[in-house]
Write a protein that holds these residues in place. Structure first.
Motif, PDB file in Angstrom:
ATOM      1  N   LYS A 167      39.500  74.184  24.283  1.00 54.12           N
ATOM      2  CA  LYS A 167      38.436  73.107  23.604  1.00 54.12           C
ATOM      3  C   LYS A 167      38.463  71.999  24.848  1.00 54.12           C
ATOM      4  CE  LYS A 167      36.200  73.005  20.577  1.00 54.12           C
ATOM      5  NZ  LYS A 167      36.520  72.482  19.151  1.00 54.12           N
ATOM      6  N   ASP A 168      39.611  71.223  24.780  1.00 53.43           N
ATOM      7  CA  ASP A 168      39.307  70.175  25.822  1.00 53.43           C
ATOM      8  C   ASP A 168      39.021  70.312  27.148  1.00 53.43           C
ATOM      9  OD1 ASP A 168      42.189  70.593  26.766  1.00 53.43           O
ATOM     10  OD2 ASP A 168      42.704  69.928  24.852  1.00 53.43           O
ATOM     11  N   TYR A 169      39.641  71.841  27.749  1.00 52.28           N
ATOM     12  CA  TYR A 169      39.404  71.844  29.134  1.00 52.28           C
ATOM     13  C   TYR A 169      37.584  72.170  29.011  1.00 52.28           C
ATOM     14  CZ  TYR A 169      38.940  74.514  33.359  1.00 52.28           C
ATOM     15  OH  TYR A 169      38.451  75.096  34.684  1.00 52.28           O
ATOM     16  N   ILE A 170      36.844  72.872  27.978  1.00 45.98           N
ATOM     17  CA  ILE A 170      35.501  73.183  28.346  1.00 45.98           C
ATOM     18  C   ILE A 170      34.771  71.842  27.946  1.00 45.98           C
ATOM     19  CG2 ILE A 170      33.734  74.549  27.058  1.00 45.98           C
ATOM     20  CD1 ILE A 170      35.713  76.520  26.582  1.00 45.98           C
ATOM     21  N   PHE A 171      35.296  71.009  26.953  1.00 44.89           N
ATOM     22  CA  PHE A 171      34.501  69.618  26.832  1.00 44.89           C
ATOM     23  C   PHE A 171      34.569  68.965  27.847  1.00 44.89           C
ATOM     24  CE2 PHE A 171      34.167  65.467  24.633  1.00 44.89           C
ATOM     25  CZ  PHE A 171      32.855  65.835  23.773  1.00 44.89           C
ATOM     26  N   TYR A 172      35.698  68.879  28.708  1.00 45.34           N
ATOM     27  CA  TYR A 172      35.736  68.020  29.838  1.00 45.34           C
ATOM     28  C   TYR A 172      35.034  68.734  30.979  1.00 45.34           C
ATOM     29  CZ  TYR A 172      37.672  65.606  33.818  1.00 45.34           C
ATOM     30  OH  TYR A 172      38.225  65.010  35.169  1.00 45.34           O
ATOM     31  N   GLN A 173      34.808  69.889  31.165  1.00 42.99           N
ATOM     32  CA  GLN A 173      34.070  70.239  32.201  1.00 42.99           C
ATOM     33  C   GLN A 173      32.521  70.279  32.000  1.00 42.99           C
ATOM     34  OE1 GLN A 173      34.941  71.973  35.080  1.00 42.99           O
ATOM     35  NE2 GLN A 173      37.104  71.365  34.208  1.00 42.99           N
ATOM     36  N   MET A 174      32.122  69.920  30.556  1.00 41.04           N
ATOM     37  CA  MET A 174      30.758  69.642  30.389  1.00 41.04           C
ATOM     38  C   MET A 174      30.294  68.232  30.488  1.00 41.04           C
ATOM     39  SD  MET A 174      29.883  72.276  27.114  1.00 41.04           S
ATOM     40  CE  MET A 174      29.485  74.268  27.409  1.00 41.04           C
ATOM     41  N   THR A 175      31.494  67.449  29.800  1.00 43.94           N
ATOM     42  CA  THR A 175      30.955  66.029  29.749  1.00 43.94           C
ATOM     43  C   THR A 175      31.509  64.993  30.603  1.00 43.94           C
ATOM     44  OG1 THR A 175      32.659  65.579  28.072  1.00 43.94           O
ATOM     45  CG2 THR A 175      30.743  66.519  27.170  1.00 43.94           C
ATOM     46  N   GLY A 176      32.828  65.588  30.929  1.00 42.09           N
ATOM     47  CA  GLY A 176      33.623  64.546  32.005  1.00 42.09           C
ATOM     48  C   GLY A 176      34.525  63.726  31.095  1.00 42.09           C
ATOM     49  N   GLU A 177      34.751  63.989  29.887  1.00 43.73           N
ATOM     50  CA  GLU A 177      35.211  63.177  28.778  1.00 43.73           C
ATOM     51  C   GLU A 177      36.636  63.898  28.446  1.00 43.73           C
ATOM     52  OE1 GLU A 177      34.711  60.547  24.787  1.00 43.73           O
ATOM     53  OE2 GLU A 177      32.977  61.552  25.834  1.00 43.73           O
ATOM     54  N   TRP A 178      37.687  63.285  28.496  1.00 44.86           N
ATOM     55  CA  TRP A 178      38.910  64.115  27.859  1.00 44.86           C
ATOM     56  C   TRP A 178      39.327  63.694  26.442  1.00 44.86           C
ATOM     57  CZ3 TRP A 178      42.204  67.583  28.843  1.00 44.86           C
ATOM     58  CH2 TRP A 178      43.447  67.669  28.469  1.00 44.86           C
ATOM     59  N   ALA A 179      39.063  64.713  25.547  1.00 43.58           N
ATOM     60  CA  ALA A 179      39.206  64.602  24.152  1.00 43.58           C
ATOM     61  C   ALA A 179      39.539  65.826  23.482  1.00 43.58           C
ATOM     62  CB  ALA A 179      38.076  63.811  23.673  1.00 43.58           C
ATOM     63  N   VAL A 180      40.129  65.785  22.287  1.00 39.33           N
ATOM     64  CA  VAL A 180      39.944  67.024  21.668  1.00 39.33           C
ATOM     65  C   VAL A 180      39.796  66.809  20.081  1.00 39.33           C
ATOM     66  CG1 VAL A 180      42.509  66.667  20.821  1.00 39.33           C
ATOM     67  CG2 VAL A 180      41.658  68.917  21.107  1.00 39.33           C
ATOM     68  N   ASP A 181      39.317  67.734  19.382  1.00 38.28           N
ATOM     69  CA  ASP A 181      38.956  67.405  18.109  1.00 38.28           C
ATOM     70  C   ASP A 181      40.180  67.676  17.283  1.00 38.28           C
ATOM     71  OD1 ASP A 181      38.779  70.440  16.578  1.00 38.28           O
ATOM     72  OD2 ASP A 181      38.178  70.607  18.727  1.00 38.28           O
ATOM     73  N   LYS A 182      39.974  67.009  15.806  1.00 39.31           N
ATOM     74  CA  LYS A 182      41.062  67.081  14.827  1.00 39.31           C
ATOM     75  C   LYS A 182      41.475  68.296  14.596  1.00 39.31           C
ATOM     76  CE  LYS A 182      40.228  62.542  12.546  1.00 39.31           C
ATOM     77  NZ  LYS A 182      39.648  61.932  11.420  1.00 39.31           N
TER      78      LYS A 182
END
Length: 515
Positions: A167-182
């Motif tokens: 999740k956080d890897y793909i979200f970072y690749q798309m947005t440049g933001e390092w985060a994970v959901d609850k």
């Protein structure tokens, strides 16, 4: 918002599973507009190692989103954004640039079984860990994976600046933001379900600090596509990206199993039974898990490691139905296997499959289990083996059902996943659970569940409960009175095999790991 506008606006649910990814566009009314899918391999370089390449997965994500976005333009639809649904329990160490230092360990990877064995020596600590995290002690969880890495590959562990997941890897690749959901955080074994924060004591036990972990955000949290990702995905820069949740908990939303007493049942690569609960809820015997869905809603249930992946093994290794021979005849190998299973009566002629080829999660939480066929005789054929595998997977789900019945009365079981293409398998599950099984008109549970979070994030829908009136029964499979007693008798043997072969499973697993 008028009906014409609702039918024009879509969110794309990007469902990143264990062996493939689907990008499916939905309207707020639950209408599927178009879809695309791509696949990637599981890597098994050693016994108990089940990995995949995060780079390869992201390439597949790019492919399906780009294809879906292109088709939506032809259909004159307004793309509101993307929402992510990802498989649970993945782990890869990342360097300072958030690049993978290794292939990603999947939920099926059980190389950390020795770590779990050590943890289980202290029963009070195991109980405390379970009650704090909602996660039973098991090798599927990133906690055990991190400890294994620290002990067995210390040079990689020292280079690891961040603990990453799909999740956080793909979200970072798309947005440049390092985060994970609850939701993803709550499936790690490192997150406290009551404080809703990374658990400092557990992090220390794993050799981590909070600096290794991504900030935790709500499952409806929105960011935006950065320019590089937007070009690759074929979408405008700045397109909203909702971080979403894990595939398992989103299934309930996607198939409308959002009311008290409703369960979702899934068989895909793995399998699961789940029910919603208003607060974190655990089982007295520690048979089930509990993960976050949205801020005020949790999902309690149990997942099995070994679902359709065992049927695939049977297809390739026993039936030899892979390759181009059947494709040239326009025959789906699974349709052929199902047809052969249908020619064998319930109970597979007394052949029982314990389908624990990759250890097992719920309800046993034992990574040292292995698969077996029990009762083989000269009259058994491949058809019997196919049916025994399908029945064995249903027996495993029935063992989870026993735990969930203690949470309250069951009034509806809705199903999703690849197994819903098989009437034989659906009827089999109804007979083994001895409960009616409802096939909804939308069986793409996780992808639609993800899209729902998108519509909640922009205010089109108010809550996940809104899906209750969007998904309708397509067919109901009811238990057959003449078959239920057969399965009840064989299920008791199935349970007895597990209970009385613990030492033998541990010994054979140790032998396999040495060779």
């Amino acid at each position: 918002m008028n009906r014409q506008t609702l039918s024009t606006r879509v969110w794309i649910g990007v469902d990143v599973g264990t062996t493939g990814v689907r990008a499916i566009a939905y309207t707020a009314e639950g209408t599927k507009v178009c879809a695309s899918e791509a696949f990637y391999p599981l890597l098994t370089p050693r016994p108990d190692w089940v990995e995949e390449s995060p780079l390869q997965i992201y390439d597949a994500v790019v492919e399906v989103v780009h294809h879906t976005a292109q088709e939506l333009r032809y259909k004159n639809k307004i793309i509101c954004g993307l929402v992510l649904s990802t498989a649970m329990h993945s782990f890869a160490g990342l360097n300072a640039a958030k690049e993978p230092l290794m292939d990603m360990q999947t939920w099926a990877d059980s190389r950390s079984a020795s770590v779990v064995r050590e943890m289980k020596r202290d029963a009070s600590s195991v109980r405390a860990f379970y009650e704090r995290t909602g996660c039973p002690v098991h090798a599927c969880y990133p906690l055990a994976k991190v400890i294994w890495l620290r002990r067995n590959q210390p040079e990689v562990f020292k280079q690891m600046c961040y603990v990453g997941s799909l999740k956080d890897y793909i979200f970072y690749q798309m947005t440049g933001e390092w985060a994970v959901d609850k939701s993803t955080a709550s499936t790690s074994g490192l997150y406290n379900a009551h404080t809703l924060q990374w658990d400092e004591e557990i992090l220390r036990y794993a050799g981590l600090t909070e600096a290794h972990m991504p900030p935790v955000v709500a499952t409806t949290y929105r960011s935006r596509l950065h320019e590089k990702a937007a070009v690759a995905l074929g979408l405008p820069s700045g397109t909203p990206v909702v971080i979403g949740a894990t595939d398992g908990v989103l299934v309930n939303v996607g198939i409308g199993a959002v009311q008290p007493g409703q369960l979702s049942g899934t068989i895909g690569t793995s399998g699961a039974l789940r029910m919603l609960t208003a607060q974190p809820r655990v089982d007295a015997q520690m048979r089930t898990w509990c993960y976050n869905l949205v801020d005020d809603m949790w999902v309690a249930g149990g997942a099995i490691n070994n679902g359709g992946m065992i049927l695939r093994w049977l297809r390739d290794k026993i039936c030899h139905y892979g390759g181009s021979a059947l494709e040239s005849l326009d025959i789906d190998p699974y349709d052929l296997m199902t047809m052969k299973a249908e020619h064998v009566g319930p109970g597979a002629g007394g052949l029982i499959c314990l389908p624990c080829f990759t250890g097992e999660r719920a309800p046993y939480w034992n990574s040292e289990l292995r698969g077996m066929f029990f009762g083989l005789s000269l009259n058994h054929s491949r058809s019997h083996m196919i049916r025994a595998v399908m029945e064995g997977i249903c027996y495993s789900l029935n063992s989870i059902m026993a735990a969930l019945r203690e949470f309250g009365p069951i009034r509806d079981i809705r199903v999703s996943g690849s197994f819903t293409k098989s009437n034989v398998w659906l009827q089999m599950l109804a007979d083994i659970l001895n409960e009616p099984i409802t096939l909804p008109d939308n069986s793409e549970g996780a992808a639609f569940g993800a899209a729902v979070l998108g519509f909640i994030s922009d205010g089109t829908l108010q809550s996940i409960a809104d899906t209750a009136h969007l998904v309708h029964p397509k067919r109901v499979y009811r238990p057959q009175a003449d078959t239920v007693p057969t399965y009840k008798e064989l299920y008791q043997i199935f349970e007895h095999l597990y209970a009385h072969l613990q030492e033998e499973f541990a010994v054979i697993t140790a032998y396999q790991n040495k060779h």
